[in-house]
Design a protein around this motif. Structure first.
Motif, PDB file in Angstrom:
ATOM      1  N   LEU A 304       0.836  -1.321  -0.031  1.00  0.00           N
ATOM      2  CA  LEU A 304      -0.053  -0.001  -0.008  1.00  0.00           C
ATOM      3  C   LEU A 304       0.947   1.205  -0.059  1.00  0.00           C
ATOM      4  CD1 LEU A 304      -2.701  -1.137   2.356  1.00  0.00           C
ATOM      5  CD2 LEU A 304      -2.937  -0.601  -0.129  1.00  0.00           C
ATOM      6  N   ASN A 307       2.173   4.153  -4.661  1.00  0.00           N
ATOM      7  CA  ASN A 307       1.081   5.084  -5.244  1.00  0.00           C
ATOM      8  C   ASN A 307       0.045   4.713  -6.339  1.00  0.00           C
ATOM      9  OD1 ASN A 307       1.700   7.126  -3.104  1.00  0.00           O
ATOM     10  ND2 ASN A 307       3.239   7.842  -4.210  1.00  0.00           N
ATOM     11  N   THR A 308       0.660   3.929  -7.548  1.00  0.00           N
ATOM     12  CA  THR A 308      -0.189   3.360  -8.501  1.00  0.00           C
ATOM     13  C   THR A 308      -0.242   1.891  -8.370  1.00  0.00           C
ATOM     14  OG1 THR A 308       1.904   3.008  -9.835  1.00  0.00           O
ATOM     15  CG2 THR A 308       1.030   5.178  -9.671  1.00  0.00           C
ATOM     16  N   ARG A 312       2.119  -1.175  -7.081  1.00  0.00           N
ATOM     17  CA  ARG A 312       1.389  -2.049  -6.046  1.00  0.00           C
ATOM     18  C   ARG A 312       1.445  -3.502  -6.563  1.00  0.00           C
ATOM     19  NH1 ARG A 312      -2.165   2.440  -5.135  1.00  0.00           N
ATOM     20  NH2 ARG A 312      -3.633   1.432  -6.297  1.00  0.00           N
ATOM     21  N   SER A 472      -6.024   1.652   2.123  1.00  0.00           N
ATOM     22  CA  SER A 472      -6.546   0.880   1.057  1.00  0.00           C
ATOM     23  C   SER A 472      -7.582   1.612   0.267  1.00  0.00           C
ATOM     24  CB  SER A 472      -6.917  -0.448   1.593  1.00  0.00           C
ATOM     25  OG  SER A 472      -7.454  -1.359   0.514  1.00  0.00           O
ATOM     26  N   GLU A 475      -6.393   4.795  -1.595  1.00  0.00           N
ATOM     27  CA  GLU A 475      -5.762   4.355  -2.773  1.00  0.00           C
ATOM     28  C   GLU A 475      -6.805   3.845  -3.804  1.00  0.00           C
ATOM     29  OE1 GLU A 475      -2.790   5.113  -3.739  1.00  0.00           O
ATOM     30  OE2 GLU A 475      -2.230   5.907  -1.619  1.00  0.00           O
ATOM     31  N   GLU A 476      -7.713   3.047  -3.421  1.00  0.00           N
ATOM     32  CA  GLU A 476      -8.784   2.673  -4.391  1.00  0.00           C
ATOM     33  C   GLU A 476     -10.183   2.562  -3.668  1.00  0.00           C
ATOM     34  OE1 GLU A 476      -7.974  -1.084  -6.316  1.00  0.00           O
ATOM     35  OE2 GLU A 476      -5.924  -0.741  -6.646  1.00  0.00           O
TER      36      GLU A 476
END
Length: 482
Positions: A304, A307-308, A312, A472, A475-476
């Motif tokens: 995590l 950044n992309t 990941r 998490s 990020e998404e």
């Protein structure tokens, strides 16, 4: 979830003794002459008899009397030739010590079982006191001096032999200064006068432990050390993740085995790892459990931290390879921790990262899916158990298997019979697990250590579970297309 949280519910080579320096009857010590004490009677309802950790009925060894169903019971099985085999099923503490040092026969399997499991019903201090009582033999009134001399010689040699095996093959004396002092005093004041040759090895090993000259190490493989897999371009600053996954697995395994080999058999007894009152008795085991849970969170944190989704996915590929190499090295304990991190709830929900992973490396994606079987407890870790039966050492087994089995034994078998005899059949079940555990501690890994990686692979930086979930989602986010 931490991998071990659910589990909270849930050779010795015998050397023949020498009898050359057997003490004569005239050399009986003053302690022996005063050993006889009044019969105290069996306290069948005494709460102390139900204590799991510190059982001591207070009965002087020589006051208990001959074998009978109220102090020892045997189970009978048939040998390969059909002859009956009698084994101890339940007994008082005194009778178990008598079997340990019997004058007429010596059951090596019993000795192994007793020395690795006795702390389920008593303490090292109580056992030493009983062995000293056993050594100071009292002559039965109906026994001739000649017969008594022969019995005394045999029993005392058995006591010394039991003490030697205890010191050499069990770790109870390491760090226990009080126990060391008591035994050294007994050797100096009694044994050295009675059995000067027989007690020399015992004293030498005990002194070595006391002076910390005898460090427990696994035996080394005769195979040459594999060549280091270093980064192609080593600059002034090198990240852990610049190293090949196989080298990271080697360095982790070196640290893991040192911690694993430090676990004492007594730490596996009485579910000490999950009972607050007894956690101080399982410090080495708890350190390994803590490390497993930290590695799981470290894996999720490291993924995590990218950044992309592509980055990941790259990091996931590295950890999938790491788990694969740990499996090949038979480091099942940390392999499970790494797989647990890859399947952490904060990672499992990363749909976009997983989509990138499948596009970038289909083999890694398939391997990740197949790895889930290792952390599935619904089939009692069948795959791990099957692999463990087939591997050659060195090996670090998944400790959760032993903890689960020992918990089942503890919950499914009473410590004492209805008439307060120690359930030695339960001790045999425990011994089977502890003996298997100890076999994996004997052979160490033969890898070259990289000192620069010791700190980053020991002091893992990781977020807690709540923070991992927050990152998490950041990020998404749920329902967002990327």
């Amino acid at each position: 979830e931490p991998l071990f949280r659910s589990l909270r519910m849930s050779h010795i080579d015998m050397l023949e003794y020498e009898l050359e320096d057997s003490p004569s009857l005239e050399r009986r010590s003053a302690i022996e002459k005063s050993q006889k004490s009044p019969v105290r009677g069996l306290k069948k309802n005494c709460p102390l008899r139900r204590s799991f950790m510190e059982h001591d009925d207070g009965e002087n060894f020589w006051d208990e009397g001959p074998d009978c169903r109220t102090n020892i019971r045997f189970s009978t099985s048939r040998g390969p030739d059909g002859s009956p085999i009698h084994t101890v099923a339940a007994a008082t503490f005194n009778k178990l010590v008598q079997q340990l040092t019997h004058s007429d026969h010596h059951d090596l399997d019993f000795v192994h079982t007793f020395l690795l499991s006795y702390q389920t019903f008593t303490t090292p201090e109580n056992l030493l006191a009983k062995l000293i009582q056993r050594y100071h033999i009292v002559r039965p009134a109906d026994m001739s001096y000649s017969d008594f001399g022969n019995m005394r010689t045999s029993i005392q040699a058995r006591v010394i032999n039991a003490l030697r095996l205890w010191v050499e093959h069990v770790d109870d004396f390491k760090g226990n200064v009080n126990l060391q002092t008591r035994l050294l005093n007994f050797i100096s004041s009694i044994l050295y006068n009675d059995w000067p040759k027989l007690c020399c090895r015992l004293r030498r090993n005990l002194v070595a432990i006391r002076e910390q000259e005898k460090e427990k190490k696994g035996t080394w493989s005769l195979k040459p050390k594999p060549r280091l897999r270093l980064p192609a371009h080593v600059g002034h600053v090198v990240s852990l993740f610049d190293f090949h996954a196989e080298e990271i697995a080697r360095q982790i395994t070196l640290i893991d085995f040192k911690m694993f080999a430090a676990i004492k058999p007594s730490e596996l007894l009485n579910q000490s790892w999950c009972r607050p009152k007894y956690k101080h008795k399982a410090q080495n085991l708890l350190k390994v459990i803590e490390r497993v849970n930290r590695i799981t969170r470290w894996v999720a944190t490291a993924i995590l931290s990218q950044n992309t989704a592509r980055d990941r996915a790259r990091r996931m590929i590295l950890f999938i390879e790491l788990a694969h190499y740990l499996y090949k090295m038979h480091n099942f304990n940390t392999m499970v921790a790494v797989i647990g991190g890859l399947h952490h709830s904060a990672i499992d929900r990363l749909k976009h990262t997983k989509a990138k992973l499948e596009k970038m490396d289909k083999k890694a994606t398939k391997r990740l899916a197949n790895m889930k079987v290792f952390i599935n407890p619904t089939d009692n870790f069948k795959r791990l158990r099957d692999d463990l039966r087939c591997v050659d050492p060195p090996c670090i087994p998944y400790l959760g298997i032993f903890m689960a089995d020992l918990t089942m034994i503890d919950h499914g078998n009473k410590n004492f019979s209805k008439d307060s005899l120690i359930n030695f059949s339960k001790c045999r079940l425990i011994y089977s697990q502890v003996r298997s555990f100890k076999t994996y501690q004997r052979q160490a890994y033969n890898f070259e250590q990289i000192p620069a990686l010791l700190n980053p692979l020991t002091n893992f930086h990781h977020l807690d579970d709540d923070a991992l979930s927050e990152v998490s989602l950041k990020e998404e986010p749920r329902g967002k297309n990327q």
